[in-house]
Every structure is written in C-alpha cells, then in structure tokens.
Design a protein around this motif. Structure first.
Motif, mmCIF file in Angstrom:
data_model
loop_
_atom_site.group_PDB
_atom_site.id
_atom_site.type_symbol
_atom_site.label_atom_id
_atom_site.label_comp_id
_atom_site.label_asym_id
_atom_site.label_seq_id
_atom_site.Cartn_x
_atom_site.Cartn_y
_atom_site.Cartn_z
ATOM 1 N N ARG A 107 10.543 5.532 1.643
ATOM 2 C CA ARG A 107 9.797 4.778 2.803
ATOM 3 C C ARG A 107 8.475 4.680 2.811
ATOM 4 O O ARG A 107 8.387 3.334 2.431
ATOM 5 N N ASP A 108 7.865 5.246 2.814
ATOM 6 C CA ASP A 108 6.378 4.734 2.672
ATOM 7 C C ASP A 108 5.927 4.401 1.229
ATOM 8 O O ASP A 108 5.496 3.397 0.930
ATOM 9 N N HIS A 117 0.238 14.504 6.391
ATOM 10 C CA HIS A 117 0.526 13.136 5.899
ATOM 11 C C HIS A 117 -0.681 12.281 5.196
ATOM 12 O O HIS A 117 -1.272 11.910 6.091
ATOM 13 N N HIS A 148 -3.184 9.772 2.979
ATOM 14 C CA HIS A 148 -3.149 8.543 2.225
ATOM 15 C C HIS A 148 -4.350 8.784 1.271
ATOM 16 O O HIS A 148 -5.484 9.463 1.533
ATOM 17 N N ASN A 189 0.295 7.555 -1.286
ATOM 18 C CA ASN A 189 0.602 9.077 -0.527
ATOM 19 C C ASN A 189 -0.044 10.234 -1.383
ATOM 20 O O ASN A 189 -0.295 9.885 -2.743
HETATM 21 ZN ZN ZN Z 1 1.903 6.628 5.639
#
Ligand code: ZN
Ligand code: KIV
Length: 519
Positions: free
Chosen positions: A13-14, A202, A204, A238
């Motif tokens: 997804r990301d 989560h 980055h 990520n």
């Molecule tokens: Zn993200």
C-alpha cells in the motif's frame, strides 16, 4: 504490557503507491504470499477505492491468504469504507484501516474542517467500518504535528467508537526518537481506554530516522510497527521491515520484545520485491545490501578469522544468506534443487519446481558452475516474469564492426491465440534491433526509459539479468529477463513488458464486458 510487537506490513500500500514501485495484481499476490510466509501479522494489501485493479488485488489476496490478517486502507467516507469492507470480506482475518488528518495544517488547508468535525467524521468512519469487521484500525494522519491535547481527544473518541488499533503516523518524517518515545508514553498512559487498544507507529524516513523512531515508539509503549520491505514508501520511504525486525532480534537483550518474523526469509523477500519492482537495493543498505555482510579490509578479515564476533553482530544465515558455494551441477536431481531452494527461503509448488528444474538443466548445460545466486535468479524469474501471451520461439542476432552490414535481429514469436509471427529488423546496435523487431512483430511502440543488464554471479559464463523500463501515454511498465545470453535476456525483458501491457489490456477489456453485461 505484552512483549509481542505486531508487524504491520504496508509494502503493498504505502510502498506500492510510491513512484516507480507499482505492481500488478499477480505481482501483489506473489508478494503477499511471501510476506505471509515471512510471518508479518497484518498485510495492508492496498487502497481498495483507488482503482478497480487495486480493489481486485486486495480481494484476491483476501481470498488466498489465510494465515495473516488482510487489511485495506480507507479515508473516513462511506464509499472508501464500503470498497475496503467488500474487498477484505473474503479474508479469514480482515481489518479496515480508516484515517483522517488531525494536524492544524491539514485541518485548515486540506480538509477545511473544524476540530469537532474531524472527530465526528472519525467516529462515523469507525462505526461504518465496524459493520464489516470487528478489527478496525484508526490513523490520525500527521499525528506528530497535531496538538497533544487534541490528539488525546481524537484517540479517546476513536477508542470509544471501537477502534482496536490506534496508529500515530509521522506522515512527513519530522519527529525524533526522544520526541516520539515521549508521545507514546503520554498516549499509552494518559488516555482513557488506552488498555482497550494497541498503539502503533507509522514512521516515514525523510530525515533517515524512520527505524530509530519506530524503535523509540516501541520503548514508549507502541506494540505495532508499520513498515515496508526494503523501506519502500512515500518519498524517502517507510520504516524498513528488515532493519526494525533485525534490530529487535539482535538487541533482544535491550528491548526484550519479540516479533513473529522468520528472519531467515528476509533475504528472499527483499530480492523478490527488488526483482518485481525493478528497484535494486543499494549495495550498502543495512541487512539486505550486497555489502551488508562483506568484510573486505585486511584488519576486519583477520579479526573475523580469529573470531567472527569481532566484527559480526548478526550472522548472514540469520536472514537466509548462505555462502555462495558451488552446489549443483548438471547431474543434480529435482530433490537436490528443491532442498537448495528451501535453504534459500523459497517454497516451490510441484509445478514451479518442474518449471525451474527445466531452466536449471538448461543452465547447467551452458554454465560450468551453478551458484545460489543463479538458482535465486531462476526461481525469481519463474515467479516474476510473465507467462504470455507472447513467447519467443527463436532469436538470431548478427552484430559487429562491418560497416556495410548493420546489426540485425530475426525473431520468431508465438501468441497464446495461435498466431505465429516472424520478422527481421536492422538497427544501429543489436539490442536496439531486437527491441525494434519485437515492436514490429507485436504491434507495440513505446518510449524506452531505461535498459540495464547485470551479471548475477561472477565469471564469463555468468547469467545476465536484464531490466527494461518503458512508458506509454498513460503508465510506465517494468520487465525482467534472465539468460546466460545477454541479448536473449534483453529480449525476454522487453517481451515481458509487452506481455504485461497485453495482459492488463485484456483484464480491462474483461472488466468492461462484465460491467456491460450487468447493465
Ligand atoms: Zn505513510
Ligand atoms: O503516512 C501516513 O500518514 C499514512 C497514513 C494513511 C497511515 O500512510
């Protein structure tokens, strides 16, 4: 507090939404199988509302993967949540991940919503998601830049509404280890209802701190880490799954925490992702880079010979690497190949084994020595390269410095629909002639963005792995091909692209026919 840290994988997804990392449905399914076998707790399989292809990919993964929770992302609106709910419905264990931005910048300029309106929308989103599954995760997008008292109010409301996981994203990669540890300590101890939810990080990597920040969040009380293989994701990516899980494992003495990751599969999954997306990891990348376990300097080698622990904090075997030894030859059988594949972290079905075995025998005939890297390339080629509709029957190329005769390629192809086509093209170079000939035979024409070839192992009889990137008016595609013959590898990679384009066109055609039949 539990000592188990859940690994929420967002590679599909990301990771997949980052430019240059897109995957088609089949590729996503293969990655999902590998991630499930790796032992991740949750696979975020996609953003179901984004496109019919994304929806279908999430649904297919939900149908096939039974040992892992399958999740889809959704904004807090009904069409997103309904699409996510329907896509994950077939899963044995399903999750819907709803999000809304909470920081002042996002509220004012993106959402144009007041604090209360955002909370209201979050609660409605969670309630609707709960109609599809009792496993609902809520994310406060840009949580790190959100006022602390307001973040507390939002998360309390989300827990009261029934969200079981509260994710605190560092959407723009802005936080630091000290700050995020403190924030998680605050949230997990000061929030009413905190014991009813798992808190998740989560992070980055814009400042190169995603892994450090995720580990600090865990020190502060987070028990879920959102991460992606090879650290792929929006912008700088990520938190890297392989780094964070190996840090928890290697420094168990410090963290006293466990994950379910079978680290021996890390190398294989990393390579599979690199092959599928056509993005090799940097040589010096922690854990999965080519140099990560190489000890070149004399002083280091001397120390290593005396005692490996002088310079080695992890063993290559821990991530599934074994010394690149000569292992199989042309007399080796299926059982030996299967055994070696398992050692390298690959589980092959009978059909896959048969097909890899055929390629292996051909390779063993042309190549004196077959190394682990060759076997990996064969297996990845089998798992990744396209399977039609076009295939090469024969290819002949002439090239050289004769000025009166330019390089020429003669190719014969077969299509699954029974067509046989043959033709020749001359060009300024042999690879160019091959590409032009394949265009002419299949009726395609696109812009070649990049072409590269690398040798899989050392030596003049090494296998070549070719990578082709092209773009059409609408999309870009990546193809891969391998062979001991560099020109054949290039042709396979180019045809892989053509096959992907044709398969996508036929899928879209089928979808349109289905829609037309329903009306
Ligand atoms: Zn993200
Ligand atoms: O970075 C982010 O904020 C996200 C959310 C959708 C979780 O990816």
């Amino acid at each position: 507090m539990t000592s188990h840290v859940k690994i929420f994988d967002t590679t599909l997804r990301d990771g997949e939404q980052a430019p240059g990392f897109s995957m088609d449905g089949g590729q996503k399914l293969r990655m999902a199988r590998a991630l499930s076998e790796l032992g991740v707790d949750i696979i975020e399989a996609g953003f179901a509302i984004a496109s019919p292809g994304d929806f279908a990919a999430v649904q297919k993964i939900a149908q096939e993967i039974t040992d892992t929770t399958i999740c889809s992302l959704a904004r807090c609106n009904s069409s997103d949540i309904r699409a996510a709910g329907e896509a994950v419905a077939p899963a044995k264990h399903s999750r819907i991940h709803v999000f809304i931005a909470t920081s002042p910048l996002h509220r004012e300029f993106k959402l144009k919503m007041s604090k209360n309106e955002v909370i209201d929308r979050a609660i409605k989103g969670i309630n609707l998601a709960l109609e599809y599954t009792d496993d609902v995760e809520f994310s406060a997008e840009d949580a790190i830049r959100t006022e602390r008292d307001y973040l507390k109010a939002v998360t309390e409301a989300a827990i009261a509404a029934g969200a079981r996981t509260i994710n605190i994203p560092d959407t723009v990669g802005y936080t630091t280890p000290e700050e995020i540890q403190n924030l998680f300590q605050f949230l997990t101890t000061e929030i009413s209802g905190a014991d009813k939810a798992i808190f998740s990080a989560h992070c980055h990597d814009d400042l190169g701190l995603a892994v450090a920040n995720s580990l600090a969040a865990v020190r502060g009380g987070a028990r879920q880490i959102e991460c992606a293989m090879n650290g792929i994701g929006e912008r700088a990516g990520n938190c890297a799954l392989e780094e964070v899980t190996m840090a928890l494992r290697t420094r168990h003495d410090f963290y006293h925490l466990e994950t379910r990751i079978n680290t021996k599969r890390i190398n294989m999954v990393s390579k599979m992702l690199a092959s599928i997306t056509g993005n090799a990891v940097a040589r010096n990348k922690a854990i999965v880079g080519k140099n990560a376990f190489a000890h070149e300097s004399g002083i280091h080698q001397h120390g290593m010979l005396a005692n490996r622990e002088t310079y080695e904090i992890m063993k290559p075997e821990d991530i599934g690497l074994s010394p690149d030894t000569l292992i199989l030859g042309k007399h080796s059988g299926r059982a030996a190949l299967k055994h070696r594949a398992e050692k390298l972290g690959f589980t092959l079905s009978d059909n896959q084994l048969q097909s890899v075995f055929v390629d292996f025998k051909t390779l063993a005939d042309t190549k004196r020595e077959v190394f682990d890297a060759d076997i990996e390339a064969l297996i990845l080629g089998e798992a990744i390269s396209s399977t039609g509709p076009w295939s090469i029957d024969s290819l002949y190329v002439s090239a050289g410095s004769n000025e009166s005769a330019s390089p020429e390629a003669t190719i014969s192809l077969t299509h699954d629909d029974g067509r046989n086509v043959k033709g020749s093209k001359a060009a300024s170079g042999p690879v160019n002639a091959v590409f032009l000939c394949l265009n002419a035979l299949t009726g395609h024409d696109f812009h070649l963005d990049n072409f590269s070839v690398r040798s899989v192992t050392e030596g003049e009889d090494a296998m070549a792995e070719a990578d082709v990137r092209v773009s059409t008016k609408f999309e870009s595609y990546h193809g891969r091909g391998a062979s001991t013959d560099t020109i054949l590898a290039a042709a396979r990679a180019y045809l892989d692209v053509i096959n992907r384009i044709e398969r996508q066109a036929s899928r879209i055609g089928n979808d349109q026919q289905k829609i037309a039949a329903q009306h």
